[in-house]
Design an enzyme around this catalytic site. Structure first.
Site, short mmCIF file in Angstrom:
data_model
loop_
_atom_site.label_atom_id
_atom_site.label_comp_id
_atom_site.label_asym_id
_atom_site.label_seq_id
_atom_site.Cartn_x
_atom_site.Cartn_y
_atom_site.Cartn_z
N HIS A 280 0.82 -1.22 0.00
CA HIS A 280 0.00 0.00 0.00
C HIS A 280 0.85 1.27 0.00
O HIS A 280 0.68 2.14 -0.85
CB HIS A 280 -0.90 -0.06 1.24
CG HIS A 280 -1.92 1.02 1.32
ND1 HIS A 280 -2.95 1.15 0.41
CD2 HIS A 280 -2.11 2.01 2.23
CE1 HIS A 280 -3.71 2.18 0.75
NE2 HIS A 280 -3.22 2.72 1.84
N PHE A 281 1.75 1.38 0.96
CA PHE A 281 2.61 2.57 1.06
C PHE A 281 3.89 2.34 0.28
O PHE A 281 4.98 2.15 0.83
CB PHE A 281 2.89 2.91 2.52
CG PHE A 281 1.72 3.55 3.23
CD1 PHE A 281 1.29 4.82 2.87
CD2 PHE A 281 1.05 2.90 4.25
CE1 PHE A 281 0.21 5.43 3.51
CE2 PHE A 281 -0.02 3.49 4.90
CZ PHE A 281 -0.44 4.76 4.53
#
Length: 305
Positions: A280-281
């Site tokens: 995600h990040f």
């Protein structure tokens, strides 16, 4: 030490480390914190963060861009270092966030800019694009959704909440505000977790745990349904205006899976498309690659780069 060594060391060039300034502006009575770097006359790049983080997520990307661009990275109300107004006096919504960021950019004289949108940054940034399509010089899209294809099983509990707004479904989402979930967002899908600083999830969790912040986040979870309702208008914007777009997406993300990335190509067939082996990040372990892709892309697509 021999003089030859002394003179050799003196000849080494000093590293170029751009200065980042940490500022606050009052917009419609709300104090917004933002990070800014680069020359004021350079082309602007606006970085819009996701949940549950803040402009802190761009701490390494900003200096990579600042030699060529004016970089502006704000925090939304209730996030990072921005003010956290009482939810009884302030409406926490993505539409309101977009209004405030629009006001901040106008106050800063940033009247044309490239947008980096991630997670919550996508609905905020795309609202800016709908309001001011002429201001958008380019889009960089990283794990931020604009298509129903990206709303897979992870979103089922949120969809249940959107359907009735009940306390039962609201309370079921409180687990998304815990340290274990915050850590999961940073580490899931990452091949080498030793590359991810624990400072990231600790920093975010301290801010999530502020008194009253959980209710703000749950309000935003409910308001997220308005972003989905806006998808057709956003997609129409893509088709009509065809903004230059770079998609750099963590393909192992369970929250915004790769199906959501591929969907953009229906309306932006000319987008430069990259799936990265991360979660995600993506900036946390693929920041160098993303910075390189951005510098190449923006250098070709944004006038004055």
């Amino acid at each position: 030490m021999p003089s030859s060594q002394l003179s050799h060391r003196a000849a080494l060039p000093a590293p170029s480390i751009p200065t980042i300034r940490y500022r606050t502006a009052k917009i419609d009575g709300v104090e917004l914190f933002y990070r800014e770097a680069g020359a004021a006359e350079a082309p602007a790049v606006v970085l819009l963060h996701g949940f549950p983080t803040s402009s802190h997520m761009f701490r390494n990307l900003i200096p990579a861009l600042a030699d060529r661009y004016r970089v502006i990275a704000p925090d939304y109300p209730g996030f990072g270092q921005s003010a956290m107004p009482d939810r009884k006096q302030f409406t926490y919504s993505f539409a309101r966030f977009a209004e405030l960021i629009d006001g901040l950019l106008s106050q800063l004289g940033a009247n044309r800019y490239a947008l980096y949108v991630m997670d919550y940054g996508a609905p905020v940034g795309f609202r800016l694009a709908l309001k001011h399509p002429e201001r958008i010089s380019a889009l960089v899209i990283q794990n931020g959704n604009a298509y129903e294809e990206g709303l897979t099983a992870f979103w089922d509990p949120l969809k249940a909440y959107w359907a009735d707004g009940s306390s039962r479904h609201r309370d079921a989402l409180r687990a998304m505000l815990t340290l274990s979930t915050t850590r999961f967002q940073y580490t899931d899908g990452v091949r080498d977790v030793s590359r991810i600083s624990p400072d990231t999830w600790v920093h975010d969790q301290v801010l999530l745990d502020r008194p009253g912040n959980a209710e703000i986040q749950l309000d935003l979870f409910y308001d997220y349904r308005t972003n989905v309702a806006l998808y057709p208008a956003i997609q129409a914007y893509f088709r009509e205006h065809q903004p230059p777009a770079l998609i750099a997406w963590g393909q192992n993300d369970q929250i915004f899976p790769a199906s959501g990335a591929h969907a953009y190509l229906k309306d932006l067939p000319g987008a430069e498309f990259h799936l990265l082996d991360t979660g995600h990040f993506a900036l946390e372990d693929q920041g160098d690659e993303i910075a390189g892709l951005m510098l190449d892309f923006l250098g070709r697509k944004v006038p004055g780069s």
